[in-house]
Design a protein around this motif. Structure first.
Motif, PDB file in Angstrom:
ATOM      1  N   ALA A 127       0.862  -1.182   0.000  1.00 35.73           N
ATOM      2  CA  ALA A 127       0.000   0.000   0.000  1.00 35.73           C
ATOM      3  C   ALA A 127       0.900   1.234   0.000  1.00 35.73           C
ATOM      4  CB  ALA A 127      -0.904  -0.005   1.227  1.00 35.73           C
ATOM      5  N   PRO A 128       1.076   1.894  -1.148  1.00 34.62           N
ATOM      6  CA  PRO A 128       2.094   2.951  -1.266  1.00 34.62           C
ATOM      7  C   PRO A 128       1.881   4.155  -0.365  1.00 34.62           C
ATOM      8  CG  PRO A 128       1.411   2.171  -3.439  1.00 34.62           C
ATOM      9  CD  PRO A 128       0.463   1.586  -2.455  1.00 34.62           C
ATOM     10  N   TYR A 129       0.674   4.669  -0.300  1.00 37.02           N
ATOM     11  CA  TYR A 129       0.441   5.881   0.494  1.00 37.02           C
ATOM     12  C   TYR A 129       0.665   5.609   1.977  1.00 37.02           C
ATOM     13  CZ  TYR A 129      -1.652  10.326   1.858  1.00 37.02           C
ATOM     14  OH  TYR A 129      -1.863  11.589   2.366  1.00 37.02           O
ATOM     15  N   LEU A 130       0.254   4.438   2.417  1.00 30.58           N
ATOM     16  CA  LEU A 130       0.422   4.059   3.823  1.00 30.58           C
ATOM     17  C   LEU A 130       1.815   3.505   4.106  1.00 30.58           C
ATOM     18  CD1 LEU A 130      -3.007   2.218   4.257  1.00 30.58           C
ATOM     19  CD2 LEU A 130      -2.467   4.595   4.843  1.00 30.58           C
ATOM     20  N   ASP A 131       2.547   3.160   3.052  1.00 32.92           N
ATOM     21  CA  ASP A 131       3.868   2.532   3.154  1.00 32.92           C
ATOM     22  C   ASP A 131       3.802   1.267   4.010  1.00 32.92           C
ATOM     23  OD1 ASP A 131       6.514   2.164   2.566  1.00 32.92           O
ATOM     24  OD2 ASP A 131       7.278   3.632   3.995  1.00 32.92           O
ATOM     25  N   GLU A 132       2.812   0.425   3.704  1.00 31.41           N
ATOM     26  CA  GLU A 132       2.648  -0.858   4.382  1.00 31.41           C
ATOM     27  C   GLU A 132       2.927  -1.981   3.388  1.00 31.41           C
ATOM     28  OE1 GLU A 132      -0.801   0.485   7.591  1.00 31.41           O
ATOM     29  OE2 GLU A 132      -1.328  -0.848   5.922  1.00 31.41           O
ATOM     30  N   MET A 133       3.815  -2.877   3.760  1.00 32.06           N
ATOM     31  CA  MET A 133       4.183  -4.011   2.921  1.00 32.06           C
ATOM     32  C   MET A 133       3.760  -5.310   3.610  1.00 32.06           C
ATOM     33  SD  MET A 133       5.944  -4.715  -0.009  1.00 32.06           S
ATOM     34  CE  MET A 133       7.291  -3.546  -0.252  1.00 32.06           C
ATOM     35  N   PHE A 134       2.981  -6.119   2.892  1.00 31.75           N
ATOM     36  CA  PHE A 134       2.576  -7.438   3.371  1.00 31.75           C
ATOM     37  C   PHE A 134       3.190  -8.476   2.427  1.00 31.75           C
ATOM     38  CE2 PHE A 134      -0.753  -4.366   4.212  1.00 31.75           C
ATOM     39  CZ  PHE A 134      -1.193  -4.637   5.495  1.00 31.75           C
ATOM     40  N   TRP A 135       3.639  -9.595   2.974  1.00 30.19           N
ATOM     41  CA  TRP A 135       4.187 -10.624   2.095  1.00 30.19           C
ATOM     42  C   TRP A 135       4.135 -11.996   2.728  1.00 30.19           C
ATOM     43  CZ3 TRP A 135       7.338  -7.351   4.898  1.00 30.19           C
ATOM     44  CH2 TRP A 135       8.332  -7.928   5.690  1.00 30.19           C
ATOM     45  N   ALA A 136       4.247 -13.008   1.872  1.00 34.57           N
ATOM     46  CA  ALA A 136       4.292 -14.399   2.326  1.00 34.57           C
ATOM     47  C   ALA A 136       4.972 -15.242   1.267  1.00 34.57           C
ATOM     48  CB  ALA A 136       2.882 -14.928   2.591  1.00 34.57           C
ATOM     49  N   THR A 137       5.544 -16.340   1.711  1.00 40.23           N
ATOM     50  CA  THR A 137       6.038 -17.386   0.819  1.00 40.23           C
ATOM     51  C   THR A 137       5.438 -18.708   1.259  1.00 40.23           C
ATOM     52  OG1 THR A 137       8.017 -17.697   2.187  1.00 40.23           O
ATOM     53  CG2 THR A 137       8.214 -16.239   0.254  1.00 40.23           C
ATOM     54  N   LYS A 138       5.330 -19.618   0.354  1.00 33.20           N
ATOM     55  CA  LYS A 138       4.767 -20.935   0.656  1.00 33.20           C
ATOM     56  C   LYS A 138       5.572 -21.606   1.766  1.00 33.20           C
ATOM     57  CE  LYS A 138       4.109 -25.509  -1.305  1.00 33.20           C
ATOM     58  NZ  LYS A 138       4.418 -26.396  -2.467  1.00 33.20           N
ATOM     59  N   GLY A 139       4.893 -21.887   2.873  1.00 33.29           N
ATOM     60  CA  GLY A 139       5.537 -22.549   3.995  1.00 33.29           C
ATOM     61  C   GLY A 139       6.430 -21.664   4.826  1.00 33.29           C
ATOM     62  N   GLY A 140       6.501 -20.361   4.498  1.00 38.61           N
ATOM     63  CA  GLY A 140       7.425 -19.460   5.180  1.00 38.61           C
ATOM     64  C   GLY A 140       6.780 -18.450   6.084  1.00 38.61           C
ATOM     65  N   GLY A 141       5.461 -18.502   6.236  1.00 37.60           N
ATOM     66  CA  GLY A 141       4.769 -17.540   7.071  1.00 37.60           C
ATOM     67  C   GLY A 141       4.450 -16.251   6.340  1.00 37.60           C
ATOM     68  N   ALA A 142       3.696 -15.395   7.015  1.00 35.27           N
ATOM     69  CA  ALA A 142       3.274 -14.107   6.461  1.00 35.27           C
ATOM     70  C   ALA A 142       3.785 -12.990   7.354  1.00 35.27           C
ATOM     71  CB  ALA A 142       1.752 -14.047   6.353  1.00 35.27           C
ATOM     72  N   TYR A 143       4.102 -11.847   6.736  1.00 30.94           N
ATOM     73  CA  TYR A 143       4.735 -10.753   7.460  1.00 30.94           C
ATOM     74  C   TYR A 143       4.196  -9.414   6.986  1.00 30.94           C
ATOM     75  CZ  TYR A 143       8.047 -14.336   8.872  1.00 30.94           C
ATOM     76  OH  TYR A 143       8.606 -15.467   9.405  1.00 30.94           O
ATOM     77  N   MET A 144       4.415  -8.398   7.820  1.00 31.99           N
ATOM     78  CA  MET A 144       4.033  -7.031   7.497  1.00 31.99           C
ATOM     79  C   MET A 144       5.124  -6.095   8.005  1.00 31.99           C
ATOM     80  SD  MET A 144       0.772  -4.918   9.020  1.00 31.99           S
ATOM     81  CE  MET A 144       0.446  -3.210   8.590  1.00 31.99           C
ATOM     82  N   GLN A 145       5.405  -5.076   7.210  1.00 30.79           N
ATOM     83  CA  GLN A 145       6.337  -4.031   7.635  1.00 30.79           C
ATOM     84  C   GLN A 145       5.716  -2.678   7.351  1.00 30.79           C
ATOM     85  OE1 GLN A 145      10.111  -3.776   5.544  1.00 30.79           O
ATOM     86  NE2 GLN A 145      11.124  -2.952   7.361  1.00 30.79           N
ATOM     87  N   CYS A 146       5.715  -1.804   8.344  1.00 30.82           N
ATOM     88  CA  CYS A 146       5.199  -0.450   8.187  1.00 30.82           C
ATOM     89  C   CYS A 146       6.371   0.509   8.090  1.00 30.82           C
ATOM     90  CB  CYS A 146       4.325  -0.067   9.371  1.00 30.82           C
ATOM     91  SG  CYS A 146       2.886  -1.128   9.585  1.00 30.82           S
ATOM     92  N   GLY A 147       6.518   1.162   6.945  1.00 33.14           N
ATOM     93  CA  GLY A 147       7.616   2.086   6.755  1.00 33.14           C
ATOM     94  C   GLY A 147       8.956   1.405   6.950  1.00 33.14           C
TER      95      GLY A 147
END
Length: 260
Positions: free
Chosen positions: A119-139
Motif C-alpha cells: 500500500a504505497p500511500y500508507l507505506d505498508e508491505m505485506f508478504w508471504a512465501t509458501k511454507g514461510g509464514g506471512a509478514y508485514m512491515q510499516c515504513g
C-alpha cells in the motif's frame, strides 16, 4: 527458499508505488472507463503494469505473466507465472482516497509460492512465501509475523466486503448478503481494495472478509498471505467470478451462514 523472488518483488512493488504516488491527487490521471462507467483505469494503472512487466521479462524471460491491464503475457506454457494487479483500488485512487495497493504474486505449476501486497500511500508491505509464514512491515519499522484474528463470534467481528462493477444490471450484487449479515456483526467496512482487505485479515486488523465477482489478480498474492497467517480462504460459489470468504475457520463458517 524463495528469498530470491521476494528480493526481486519488494523493490518492484515500491517502484510501482512511486509511479502511483507521482500522479496521486493530481490533475493528470487520464481516467478512462473499461467494462462500464463504474470500472475505471488511470494512467498510473497502465504505467505501473508496464513497469512491472518490463522488469519481470528482463529478469525472468521464460516466465508467463497475467496482468489486469495486459492480460496474458510472457512465455506461454511456463511453469512459472506472475499474477499482477498493478493498482488494486483504482476507484479510491482516482478519487484521491489513500487505500490502494500493488499486488504481485508468483506461481509455480499453478501453486502460489510468493505474494506481496504493498500500500504505497500508507507505506505498508505485506508478504508471504509458501511454507514461510506471512509478514508485514510499516515504513522502516521491524517486520512483524502475522496471524489472523482469533475472534470466534460475528458480534465481536469487523468484516470487509465489496461490490461488483455490474451491480447496476445484475441483482446478484452482494447487497442482499450485506443486509442479512449486518445485524449480527460489530460492523462492516468497504475499503475498496480486495488485496488490501485480505492483507488486513491476515494481520488481524479485520476479522473476516467476503466478496464476489473478483478476478485472480485481485486475490492471488493476498490469498497466500492469509493462508500463511493461519487463516482460511473459501470459495463459496463458482458462477460469479472469484467469490471468496476469508478469516479464521470459525469466522468463515459464521460468514457462510449469511452469504449466498
Amino acid at each position: 527458499m524463495y528469498e530470491e523472488f521476494l528480493n526481486f518483488i519488494f523493490p518492484l512493488a515500491k517502484g510501482a508505488g512511486k509511479i502511483q504516488l507521482s500522479y496521486f491527487r493530481g490533475n493528470d490521471l487520464g481516467i478512462q472507463t473499461k467494462s462500464n462507467v463504474y470500472d475505471v483505469v488511470t494512467r498510473a494503472d497502465k504505467q505501473s503494469e508496464e513497469y512491472i512487466v518490463t522488469a519481470i521479462t528482463e529478469r525472468y524471460p521464460g516466465h508467463g505473466i497475467l496482468g489486469e491491464e495486459g492480460g496474458t503475457m510472457g512465455t506461454a506454457g511456463s511453469d512459472y507465472r506472475w499474477v499482477i494487479d498493478p493498482l488494486d483500488g483504482t476507484t479510491n485512487y482516482s478519487q484521491g482516497l489513500p487505500l490502494f495497493s500493488v499486488s504481485i504474486a508468483l506461481q509455480y505449476k499453478g501453486e502460489t509460492i510468493a505474494g506481496v501486497v504493498y500500500a504505497p500511500y500508507l507505506d505498508e508491505m505485506f508478504w508471504a512465501t509458501k511454507g514461510g509464514g506471512a509478514y508485514m512491515q510499516c515504513g522502516q519499522g521491524e517486520a512483524k509475523r502475522l496471524h489472523v484474528s482469533e475472534k470466534q463470534t460475528l458480534s465481536t467481528s469487523v468484516l470487509a466486503t465489496g461490490f461488483p462493477y455490474d451491480k447496476d444490471v445484475d441483482p446478484d450484487n452482494n447487497s442482499d448478503n450485506v443486509a442479512r449479515i449486518v445485524p449480527y456483526v460489530r460492523d462492516v467496512r468497504r475499503l475498496g481494495s480486495a488485496a488490501y482487505d485480505l492483507s488486513c485479515v491476515a494481520a488481524g486488523l479485520l476479522d473476516g472478509y467476503w466478496e464476489l465477482a473478483l478476478h485472480e489478480w485481485d486475490v492471488c498474492a493476498a490469498n497466500l498471505i492469509v493462508r500463511e497467517a493461519g487463516g482460511v480462504v473459501c470459495e463459496f460459489r463458482r458462477n460469479r467470478g472469484v467469490s471468496q470468504a476469508a478469516g479464521n475457520e470459525t469466522i468463515v463458517g459464521e460468514i457462510l451462514k449469511y452469504i449466498h
